[in-house]
Each structure stands twice: as structure tokens, then as C-alpha cells.
Design a protein around this motif. Structure first.
Motif, PDB file in Angstrom:
ATOM      1  N   VAL B 199      -9.126 -14.713  31.924  1.00 28.78           N
ATOM      2  CA  VAL B 199      -8.187 -14.912  31.009  1.00 28.78           C
ATOM      3  C   VAL B 199      -6.752 -15.041  31.469  1.00 28.78           C
ATOM      4  O   VAL B 199      -5.881 -15.926  30.885  1.00 28.78           O
ATOM      5  CB  VAL B 199      -8.327 -13.608  29.940  1.00 28.78           C
ATOM      6  N   LEU B 200      -6.331 -14.226  32.242  1.00 28.23           N
ATOM      7  CA  LEU B 200      -4.908 -14.209  32.658  1.00 28.23           C
ATOM      8  C   LEU B 200      -4.485 -15.579  33.482  1.00 28.23           C
ATOM      9  O   LEU B 200      -3.510 -16.144  33.426  1.00 28.23           O
ATOM     10  CB  LEU B 200      -4.526 -13.156  33.682  1.00 28.23           C
ATOM     11  N   PHE B 248      -0.808 -18.813  24.241  1.00 33.25           N
ATOM     12  CA  PHE B 248      -0.467 -17.741  25.200  1.00 33.25           C
ATOM     13  C   PHE B 248      -0.523 -16.455  24.802  1.00 33.25           C
ATOM     14  O   PHE B 248      -1.098 -15.611  25.448  1.00 33.25           O
ATOM     15  CB  PHE B 248       1.076 -18.219  25.788  1.00 33.25           C
ATOM     16  N   ASP B 249       0.175 -16.161  23.647  1.00 38.09           N
ATOM     17  CA  ASP B 249       0.080 -14.600  22.990  1.00 38.09           C
ATOM     18  C   ASP B 249      -1.236 -14.252  22.997  1.00 38.09           C
ATOM     19  O   ASP B 249      -1.636 -13.156  23.248  1.00 38.09           O
ATOM     20  CB  ASP B 249       0.868 -14.735  21.668  1.00 38.09           C
ATOM     21  N   ASP B 250      -2.058 -15.177  22.206  1.00 40.26           N
ATOM     22  CA  ASP B 250      -3.445 -14.783  22.089  1.00 40.26           C
ATOM     23  C   ASP B 250      -4.220 -14.405  23.206  1.00 40.26           C
ATOM     24  O   ASP B 250      -4.991 -13.391  23.435  1.00 40.26           O
ATOM     25  CB  ASP B 250      -4.287 -15.947  21.547  1.00 40.26           C
ATOM     26  N   LYS B 254      -6.137 -11.111  24.543  1.00 41.80           N
ATOM     27  CA  LYS B 254      -7.348 -10.863  25.131  1.00 41.80           C
ATOM     28  C   LYS B 254      -7.312 -10.238  26.758  1.00 41.80           C
ATOM     29  O   LYS B 254      -8.501  -9.534  26.762  1.00 41.80           O
ATOM     30  CB  LYS B 254      -8.021 -12.408  25.138  1.00 41.80           C
ATOM     31  N   ALA B 255      -6.495 -10.534  27.353  1.00 40.26           N
ATOM     32  CA  ALA B 255      -6.643  -9.859  28.746  1.00 40.26           C
ATOM     33  C   ALA B 255      -6.281  -8.440  28.834  1.00 40.26           C
ATOM     34  O   ALA B 255      -7.185  -7.750  29.443  1.00 40.26           O
ATOM     35  CB  ALA B 255      -5.326 -10.594  29.407  1.00 40.26           C
ATOM     36  N   VAL B 256      -5.446  -7.994  27.868  1.00 44.29           N
ATOM     37  CA  VAL B 256      -5.382  -6.655  27.574  1.00 44.29           C
ATOM     38  C   VAL B 256      -6.652  -5.791  27.289  1.00 44.29           C
ATOM     39  O   VAL B 256      -7.087  -4.911  27.833  1.00 44.29           O
ATOM     40  CB  VAL B 256      -4.107  -5.993  26.687  1.00 44.29           C
TER      41      VAL B 256
END
Lengths: 302, 302
Positions: B199-200, B248-250, B254-256
Motif C-alpha cells: 500500500v505504501l 494518495f490520502d486514502d 489504508k497503510a496505517v
């Protein structure tokens, strides 16, 4: 299945294992193109022969190691043929990778083959994992910096380099790795198996220099006269053709003496002699030219 | 010494270990040029951060693994900048390797860095040698065929490719390998650490696409507008600039959420958020441009 067929099938299977529905098709085709049909497969056959001479107690790992050596060799050929290096249109009797595909695919094919070489060793089954680290170290020495193939190619980009330094890195290092890795893969760390490869590598390079001067490009499957036209160092240029053939014979004798005492020593010595006959036949044009003092008289008569 | 300094010193030491009196000097200089000074070192820092979150019980091996990821990344940049690919004159604010040296040295530098990446992992001390095989497999997936960086670059040479397929291989795969290899190096095979990296990686690629459209080439240290001029796929082209920033924000959110439960989860989530702020700052030109519907209005006004 004999060693040659086992090797071909392992090479093929290793590439197939890297394909799936997400793999880019042209790159996959180019990898096949670079590996099949092969040349004499001398390096991996040598690695396997040493593994067998040392008992071959981990046959899957020894095969993977031999394949790894061949993938690295193929990678070096693909990059060496690139326009910025030799700009060779043919290799093994067919268009080189950048000619059959394009330059980008050729760069990536070389990269992919280097990665595949490591992957195939890391994926092979081996009980003693120390052998894995040792084989990886050995093949890295054969291809990397400071003294492997990549360093050898880099000497072509230096203004000052000795012939021996250049050939040792460009050819000798992977032969050294071929014999040593075969021994490591079979758990023999007690003998100096690298020396055999080193001497054979030098002999092979000398034979290659001789062929570059006198062979027929169609029979050889690649352009000849490259050392002269690219201003590259060559033992045929340095010693003369006759001197180079004598030097080749000396190296083969040295290689036979370098085979360490082991169960399969006799078989291995025979393989070395058979290879020498294949490379520089006892009878034929390469021997006839012994009487010629300077290679320039042969290439550019008159 | 903090993680960043440890990493820089390990990278430097690993290259130094490959130098001796026989190493070709221009190639060695080019390897240094390709690795120092670095960019944000986001991939190896991520790998190390995951190793630390997982207990970091083999610190030398985790550092070697992180370095390996960085060497592979640097190799891909050097080859990607070549005339046959992006033909980029600048990288990280200075001439690209083929500009500072020559094309041959650039091909060899990439090759040498791939080999060095494997060598550094194979040479690191690690008690559990199974981790060695697993890390090697993981990094090979990140860079090789079918779905690693090399495959990603090869999708640029195909007439048909989807944006996701291309970006996943070209960027996502090494991020995936960065987080997963960090966990493997610390012996954590129980959690899905690859998802975080995947995801990152996608977020990073989207940020790169956005920067390619609106950044200043001097600040960025490399040319901008490359996606447009080279006809390359880009999320900013596909979604528009505003859509790309939202996406990008989404992805960061998702990564967090993808950080598995572990002792160091909190610290790792903070790192992810700090990186997102560095890549696409909450205030600044990249956010101002949210109101712009199409990237073409920004790059080619009027």
C-alpha cells in the motif's frame, strides 16, 4: 537422464517458475532467447562435474548452483552485446537480444538473469544452509566487484589495464566460481578447487582470442575480428597466434595437474582434455596456424 | 548511532568491502556516485523500522537486508536513467551515472549493485540460516520476474499494460519486499507485513506521479514532466491531479490500518504519517492544486 539433459531441464524449469499471468511477455521471451539454445554450457557442466567428483550428496543444490553460474554467464553475454559495449548483432548463431527485441529489453534481460541466478540457488533444497551462504559468496565473487565479470567488463572502460587483470576478471573469475561452487555445493571445502577453474578460464579465454582471429563467423555463431576492431586486449594480439596456441596447451596441462585428489579425479581430467580438444582441436586450422608468427599476417594477409 | 546513520555507514562499508587493488577505479567511483548522497532512503528505513517493530533480534542481518533493498533500488534508478529508457540527465540533484561516467559504466554499475545487494545479505551474520533463504526469496520477488521492478520496467516495453499492473511491479513490489524482508530478518513470519509495503508503495508512486506534474525540477533533483513526454502511464494522468491527491490520502489511511499488531506498531504508524507529510505536504502547492481538475491544465496552461 544424463548431466547435460538434467541441466537443460533445470534451466528451463527455473525460468518457467518465474512466469505467471502477470509477467511481461516480451521480457519472458527474451530471457528464453538468451538462455536457449545454449552454447557449450562449459561453466555449469564444469561445476556439476566437480560436484560429482566430490560426492554430490545434495544433487538438487548442485544443479541449482550450476544453473546459477549459467544464468550469470548468459546475463554477461546479453549486456556485453549491447550497442554501448560490443554492439554485436549475433550470438550463438542468432540475433543478439537487443537485435531480436530491443535495447531496453536487453538491459532488463541481463538484470532478470542475474536475479534469477540468485533466486534459483536460494530456492533449492539443501540441508546444510551454510552451503547456501558459501555458494552465494562464491558466485558473487565470480561476477561482482572487485574481481568478477562486471569488474572485467569495467576494465574495458579504463585507460590502463593489464591483459591478465582484464582476462582474469572477465573470464577466469566465473570459471573459478564454477569449480569452487561445485565443490561447496557438495560440501568439499578441504581442497583448492578454485585453481582448476582459474586455469581453465584462462585457457578458455586464450582459445576465444584465437577463434576471434581465425574462425569463421558462421561456424562460431558470432562476429569475429572483434578484439582488433574494438581495440580490445587479446592474448593472440599480445603473443602472436603461435604463441597463443602454445600458451593454451600449457594451461591445459596445468589444469589437469590442478585436479585435486578425489574419487572422480580421473573422469574430471578426461573432461578437461576433451574440452581442450573441442576448443583448440589437435588437428585443424588453429594448429596449422602455429607456424604463423604474427596474427596480423593471418587476419590481414599481405 | 540512530537508524539513519547506521544505515549510511553500513551502505558505505559494504561498498568499501568490495574494493581492493584490483578493482576498476571508474566503476567503484560510479557505484559510490549511484548510492551517495542518497535520496530519502525510504525503502531501507521502512525495512529497518519493521525489523525493529518485530524485535530486531538479529540487528546485523536486518541492517544488511535493509541495505540490500537500497542497493537494488539504486540499481534500478541507474538502469532506468539510461538513454534507452528515460534518458535522464539528472538524478538526486546531480548528473545521472551515464552522464557523469558513460553508458557502459552505468550498465555495469546497475549490475554490480544487484550483485552487491545479494552479497551483503549472504555475508551478514545470522544464526538462523533459514532466514537467509527467506530474505533472498523475498528480495528476488521484489526485483525480478514475474512481478518485481525489472518486470515493471519491462511493462514499459509492452503495448498493452494496465496502470496498476505496471505500478505494482515497478514500485509496489520493492516496498512489499522492504516491509516483508524486515519482518523475516527479525523472524516474524506470522503477520502479513507485505500488505503495508504494498500500500505504501502505491502511495509513493502516486506521490511521484503528482510531483512529476507540479514539482520544480531543481527542488526535485531530477527532470519533471517525464510521464507526459515519455508517454508513460501515471495516476495523475489517469485520475487528474485532484483525484490523485485524494487517492494518495486514502492509501495512507489504508497503510496505517495495515500495520499489524506488534510492540512497535505505534511508532511505525507515526513513521507512515510522517512520510506521507514529507511526500505530499498537508499545506503547499500539491494540496492547492486539489481544485484543479485536470493535470494538463497545470502543466500546459491555456
Amino acid at each position: 537422464m544424463n548431466a547435460e539433459s538434467l541441466l537443460e531441464s533445470y534451466l528451463y524449469k527455473s525460468i518457467k517458475n518465474c512466469e505467471n499471468k502477470n509477467s511481461p511477455p516480451r521480457l519472458i521471451s527474451a530471457i528464453h532467447h538468451a538462455v536457449f539454445p545454449g552454447g557449450a554450457r562449459i561453466r555449469p557442466r564444469l561445476s556439476l562435474a566437480v560436484a560429482q567428483a566430490c560426492g554430490n550428496d545434495e544433487p538438487d543444490f548442485a544443479l541449482a548452483t550450476a544453473c546459477s553460474i549459467e544464468f550469470l554467464h548468459c546475463a554477461s553475454l546479453v549486456h556485453d552485446d549491447l550497442p554501448c559495449f560490443d554492439n554485436a548483432d549475433f550470438r550463438r548463431g542468432k540475433p543478439s537480444v537487443h537485435k531480436a527485441f530491443d535495447e531496453r529489453i536487453a538491459v532488463l534481460t541481463g538484470d532478470a538473469l542475474i536475479i534469477l541466478a540468485y533466486r534459483v540457488v536460494a530456492s533449492a533444497s539443501v540441508k546444510d544452509k551454510n552451503r547456501l551462504a558459501d555458494v552465494l559468496h562464491c558466485i558473487s565473487n565470480g561476477v561482482g566487484v572487485p574481481e568478477g565479470i562486471v569488474a572485467g567488463q569495467a576494465w574495458e572502460c579504463e585507460s590502463k589495464a593489464t591483459l591478465r587483470q582484464y582476462q582474469k576478471a572477465k573470464t577466469g573469475a566465473l570459471f573459478y566460481a564454477a569449480t569452487l561452487s561445485g565443490a561447496i555445493a557438495s560440501g568439499d571445502l578441504s581442497n583448492d578447487w578454485g585453481l582448476l577453474g582459474e586455469v581453465l578460464g584462462e585457457a578458455y579465454q586464450v582459445a576465444d582470442d584465437i577463434r576471434d582471429v581465425i574462425a569463421n563467423p558462421t561456424e562460431l555463431g558470432k562476429p569475429t575480428g572483434q578484439d582488433e576492431s574494438l581495440g580490445r586486449m587479446s592474448s593472440a594480439k599480445e603473443l602472436g597466434l603461435s604463441g597463443a596456441v602454445n600458451y593454451f596447451d600449457d594451461l591445459i596441462n596445468k589444469a589437469v595437474l590442478a585436479v585435486p585428489d578425489c574419487k572422480g579425479a580421473g573422469k574430471l581430467k578426461k573432461l578437461v582434455q576433451a574440452e581442450s580438444q573441442r576448443l583448440v582441436p589437435k588437428k585443424g586450422p588453429m594448429r596449422v596456424s602455429r607456424s604463423v608468427k604474427s596474427p596480423s599476417r593471418v587476419i590481414f594477409p599481405g
